[in-house]
Design a protein around this motif. Structure first.
Motif, PDB file in Angstrom:
ATOM      1  N   SER A  24       0.872  -1.148  -0.045  1.00  0.00           N
ATOM      2  CA  SER A  24       0.073  -0.138  -0.065  1.00  0.00           C
ATOM      3  C   SER A  24       0.822   1.047   0.014  1.00  0.00           C
ATOM      4  O   SER A  24       0.556   2.368  -0.652  1.00  0.00           O
ATOM      5  CB  SER A  24      -0.899  -0.086   1.278  1.00  0.00           C
ATOM      6  OG  SER A  24      -0.037  -0.105   2.470  1.00  0.00           O
ATOM      7  N   LYS A  25       1.909   1.089   0.740  1.00  0.00           N
ATOM      8  CA  LYS A  25       2.857   2.634   0.871  1.00  0.00           C
ATOM      9  C   LYS A  25       4.379   1.772   1.127  1.00  0.00           C
ATOM     10  O   LYS A  25       4.386   0.783   1.744  1.00  0.00           O
ATOM     11  CB  LYS A  25       2.407   3.257   1.951  1.00  0.00           C
ATOM     12  CG  LYS A  25       1.289   4.049   1.957  1.00  0.00           C
ATOM     13  CD  LYS A  25       1.162   5.083   3.024  1.00  0.00           C
ATOM     14  CE  LYS A  25      -0.131   6.014   2.853  1.00  0.00           C
ATOM     15  NZ  LYS A  25      -0.461   6.992   3.815  1.00  0.00           N
ATOM     16  N   LEU A  26       5.231   2.403   0.342  1.00  0.00           N
ATOM     17  CA  LEU A  26       6.652   2.326   0.815  1.00  0.00           C
ATOM     18  C   LEU A  26       7.524   3.406   1.553  1.00  0.00           C
ATOM     19  O   LEU A  26       7.240   4.594   1.247  1.00  0.00           O
ATOM     20  CB  LEU A  26       7.127   2.458  -0.668  1.00  0.00           C
ATOM     21  CG  LEU A  26       8.914   1.713  -0.783  1.00  0.00           C
ATOM     22  CD1 LEU A  26       8.777   0.427  -0.430  1.00  0.00           C
ATOM     23  CD2 LEU A  26       9.222   2.041  -2.302  1.00  0.00           C
ATOM     24  N   GLY A  27       8.082   2.766   2.545  1.00  0.00           N
ATOM     25  CA  GLY A  27       8.940   3.516   3.473  1.00  0.00           C
ATOM     26  C   GLY A  27      10.201   3.127   3.400  1.00  0.00           C
ATOM     27  O   GLY A  27      10.489   1.946   3.733  1.00  0.00           O
ATOM     28  N   LEU A  28      11.132   4.203   3.508  1.00  0.00           N
ATOM     29  CA  LEU A  28      12.333   3.912   3.740  1.00  0.00           C
ATOM     30  C   LEU A  28      13.208   4.429   5.111  1.00  0.00           C
ATOM     31  O   LEU A  28      12.615   5.506   5.438  1.00  0.00           O
ATOM     32  CB  LEU A  28      13.168   4.534   2.738  1.00  0.00           C
ATOM     33  CG  LEU A  28      13.398   3.959   1.197  1.00  0.00           C
ATOM     34  CD1 LEU A  28      11.967   3.483   0.480  1.00  0.00           C
ATOM     35  CD2 LEU A  28      14.010   5.018   0.477  1.00  0.00           C
ATOM     36  N   ILE A  29      14.114   3.508   5.556  1.00  0.00           N
ATOM     37  CA  ILE A  29      14.632   3.742   6.711  1.00  0.00           C
ATOM     38  C   ILE A  29      16.062   3.749   6.698  1.00  0.00           C
ATOM     39  O   ILE A  29      16.645   2.802   6.029  1.00  0.00           O
ATOM     40  CB  ILE A  29      14.204   2.864   7.997  1.00  0.00           C
ATOM     41  CG1 ILE A  29      12.607   2.934   8.219  1.00  0.00           C
ATOM     42  CG2 ILE A  29      14.960   3.174   9.416  1.00  0.00           C
ATOM     43  CD1 ILE A  29      12.191   1.959   9.260  1.00  0.00           C
ATOM     44  N   MET A  30      16.907   4.756   7.121  1.00  0.00           N
ATOM     45  CA  MET A  30      18.429   5.023   6.842  1.00  0.00           C
ATOM     46  C   MET A  30      18.767   5.993   8.017  1.00  0.00           C
ATOM     47  O   MET A  30      17.973   6.645   8.564  1.00  0.00           O
ATOM     48  CB  MET A  30      18.532   5.544   5.349  1.00  0.00           C
ATOM     49  CG  MET A  30      18.063   6.694   5.061  1.00  0.00           C
ATOM     50  SD  MET A  30      18.103   7.108   3.364  1.00  0.00           S
ATOM     51  CE  MET A  30      16.280   6.619   2.819  1.00  0.00           C
ATOM     52  N   ASP A  31      20.085   5.817   7.975  1.00  0.00           N
ATOM     53  CA  ASP A  31      20.732   6.913   9.090  1.00  0.00           C
ATOM     54  C   ASP A  31      21.026   8.217   8.259  1.00  0.00           C
ATOM     55  O   ASP A  31      20.997   8.305   6.891  1.00  0.00           O
ATOM     56  CB  ASP A  31      21.767   6.339   9.663  1.00  0.00           C
ATOM     57  CG  ASP A  31      23.035   5.869   8.809  1.00  0.00           C
ATOM     58  OD1 ASP A  31      23.316   6.514   8.103  1.00  0.00           O
ATOM     59  OD2 ASP A  31      23.650   4.909   9.403  1.00  0.00           O
ATOM     60  N   SER A  32      21.684   9.187   8.968  1.00  0.00           N
ATOM     61  CA  SER A  32      21.950  10.455   8.641  1.00  0.00           C
ATOM     62  C   SER A  32      23.170  10.264   7.525  1.00  0.00           C
ATOM     63  O   SER A  32      23.318  11.425   6.799  1.00  0.00           O
ATOM     64  CB  SER A  32      22.379  11.593   9.722  1.00  0.00           C
ATOM     65  OG  SER A  32      23.189  10.717  10.459  1.00  0.00           O
ATOM     66  N   GLN A  33      24.077   9.317   7.625  1.00  0.00           N
ATOM     67  CA  GLN A  33      25.036   9.488   6.629  1.00  0.00           C
ATOM     68  C   GLN A  33      24.543   8.523   5.534  1.00  0.00           C
ATOM     69  O   GLN A  33      25.014   8.946   4.197  1.00  0.00           O
ATOM     70  CB  GLN A  33      26.141   8.624   7.200  1.00  0.00           C
ATOM     71  CG  GLN A  33      26.672   9.391   8.543  1.00  0.00           C
ATOM     72  CD  GLN A  33      28.107   8.714   8.834  1.00  0.00           C
ATOM     73  OE1 GLN A  33      28.256   7.592   8.646  1.00  0.00           O
ATOM     74  NE2 GLN A  33      28.946   9.296   9.748  1.00  0.00           N
ATOM     75  N   THR A  34      23.684   7.466   5.471  1.00  0.00           N
ATOM     76  CA  THR A  34      23.218   6.647   4.245  1.00  0.00           C
ATOM     77  C   THR A  34      22.474   7.548   3.613  1.00  0.00           C
ATOM     78  O   THR A  34      22.654   7.729   2.114  1.00  0.00           O
ATOM     79  CB  THR A  34      22.359   5.317   4.972  1.00  0.00           C
ATOM     80  OG1 THR A  34      23.424   4.849   5.855  1.00  0.00           O
ATOM     81  CG2 THR A  34      22.015   4.856   3.757  1.00  0.00           C
ATOM     82  N   ILE A  35      21.667   8.530   4.068  1.00  0.00           N
ATOM     83  CA  ILE A  35      20.935   9.390   3.265  1.00  0.00           C
ATOM     84  C   ILE A  35      21.735  10.319   2.139  1.00  0.00           C
ATOM     85  O   ILE A  35      21.282  10.749   1.341  1.00  0.00           O
ATOM     86  CB  ILE A  35      19.981  10.369   3.872  1.00  0.00           C
ATOM     87  CG1 ILE A  35      18.598  10.732   3.446  1.00  0.00           C
ATOM     88  CG2 ILE A  35      20.596  11.363   4.726  1.00  0.00           C
ATOM     89  CD1 ILE A  35      17.543  11.299   3.978  1.00  0.00           C
ATOM     90  N   ASN A  36      22.971  10.606   2.844  1.00  0.00           N
ATOM     91  CA  ASN A  36      23.995  11.736   1.882  1.00  0.00           C
ATOM     92  C   ASN A  36      24.654  10.765   0.803  1.00  0.00           C
ATOM     93  O   ASN A  36      24.636  11.075  -0.045  1.00  0.00           O
ATOM     94  CB  ASN A  36      24.510  11.977   3.099  1.00  0.00           C
ATOM     95  CG  ASN A  36      24.015  13.289   3.709  1.00  0.00           C
ATOM     96  OD1 ASN A  36      22.846  13.931   3.244  1.00  0.00           O
ATOM     97  ND2 ASN A  36      24.429  13.562   4.818  1.00  0.00           N
ATOM     98  N   HIS A  37      25.148   9.435   1.282  1.00  0.00           N
ATOM     99  CA  HIS A  37      26.006   8.801   0.570  1.00  0.00           C
ATOM    100  C   HIS A  37      25.548   7.635  -0.246  1.00  0.00           C
ATOM    101  O   HIS A  37      25.853   7.342  -1.406  1.00  0.00           O
ATOM    102  CB  HIS A  37      27.116   8.313   1.607  1.00  0.00           C
ATOM    103  CG  HIS A  37      27.957   9.225   2.227  1.00  0.00           C
ATOM    104  ND1 HIS A  37      28.822  10.225   1.375  1.00  0.00           N
ATOM    105  CD2 HIS A  37      28.062   9.577   3.474  1.00  0.00           C
ATOM    106  CE1 HIS A  37      29.228  11.194   2.345  1.00  0.00           C
ATOM    107  NE2 HIS A  37      28.945  10.539   3.609  1.00  0.00           N
TER     108      HIS A  37
END
Length: 345
Positions: A24-37
């Motif tokens: 129904s929905k897609l959610g992404l979880i990551m940390d503050s470094q992963t979101i940049n790199h």
């Protein structure tokens, strides 16, 4: 059993994988470094999604971070037909999977490990959880992701220290299950590896063990070689200037537990020396103050392999063969820590 995909083009393979899933929905979880790199490698090929980033680092693998994730899930109106994709190292996979597994009594999740450590270790086996009151992985569950997508593309984003940290788990796989693999692993110029081949072999070793013992009732305990003392040291120094990465602490754990293997299981002296040579060449050594021994041993008693008041170790009979449920007393652990301090780096 989770589906594991070894990818040569992670953006395209993730897009193709998601196109086969109904959610129904897609959610992404990551940390503050992963979101940049790492997120930029994937973002152009992703379908519509929401995402949440938590502060990077082992010290944020706790209930406070979980509350933030659960709050985001609630505010985003994720339902039980939603799908979570955890992108990042072991913290993202462990904590993101734990939060997904407990939100509304469980929603599906997929892991995309982006560090060598998470690719060869946390990516397989369904162990999920968080640290609690200074104890490593103290709160958690077993639950398998729907899929794991592994790509060595992400290794180019890692600092050398993080790559070296993951390499400790690679070495462990050889020590517990495959002597030839251990002997083939480089100590000099260790950074120059065929990482895709190494990841494949290590994942294969871990998966073979986990498939035989999914809930760690017996054989799977061998995967904890180096971790009883290693986790205790990692946790003890976590909030100090002496902070160690996971693999750096596990390298100390493997050295001290190799000493115990020689003492209790008569692992050959030549094997002990071989382990010393390889690990010291890659990780060097630190000095563990005698004053810290008591606190480290107290943390060892919180290890999940223990029964009652006994310290249960997984130890080597020889390189490539590991046994488990070996009872070791407090004085022997002190002796192992003294042995480590006596080594020349």
């Amino acid at each position: 059993m989770e589906t594991i995909i070894f990818s040569s083009n992670i953006a395209q393979d993730l897009q193709r994988y998601l196109s086969t899933k109904k959610y129904s929905k897609l959610g992404l979880i990551m940390d503050s470094q992963t979101i940049n790199h790492c997120y930029p490698i994937l973002s152009d090929d992703l379908p519509a999604h929401s995402m949440y980033a938590f502060e990077a680092g082992e010290k944020h693998k706790n209930l406070d971070s979980c509350q933030g994730i659960w709050q985001w899930m609630t505010e985003t109106n994720l339902d039980r037909k939603s799908l979570i994709v955890n992108i990042g190292g072991g913290v993202a996979g462990d904590m993101g999977g734990f939060c997904a597994s407990t939100y509304k009594r469980g929603i599906r999740f997929v892991n995309i490990p982006t560090t060598l450590l998470s690719q060869v270790d946390a990516s397989v086996g369904g162990k999920l959880g968080i640290d609690f009151n200074g104890f490593k992985n103290h709160i958690g569950i077993f639950n398998q992701p729907e899929g794991v997508l592994i790509s060595d593309e992400f290794l180019q984003t890692l600092p050398e220290a993080e790559l070296r940290s993951g390499y400790a788990e690679v070495i462990k796989h050889g020590l517990i299950r495959n002597e030839n693999y251990f002997q083939s692993l480089k100590a000099e110029n260790w950074q120059n590896q065929k990482w895709k081949d190494i990841i494949s072999v290590s994942v294969g070793i871990k998966r073979e063990v986990v498939d035989k013992d999914p809930k760690e009732e017996g054989l799977r305990k061998i995967l904890n070689f180096g971790h009883t003392i290693g986790h205790a040291i990692e946790s003890h120094y976590l909030d100090t200037p002496y902070h160690l990465l996971h693999g750096e602490a596990i390298a100390i754990g493997m050295l001290t537990e190799a000493f115990l293997s020689h003492k209790f299981l008569r692992m050959p002296q030549a094997d002990l020396e071989s382990i010393e040579q390889k690990l010291l060449a890659i990780y060097g050594k630190i000095s563990i103050a005698d004053a810290d021994f008591d606190a480290i041993i107290k943390r060892c008693f919180q290890d999940k392999k223990n029964d009652g008041e006994s310290l249960n170790f997984s130890l080597l009979k020889k390189i490539g063969t590991c046994d488990f449920n070996i009872v070791v007393g407090r004085e022997a652990v002190i002796e192992a820590l003294e042995y480590y301090n006596s080594l020349d780096d």
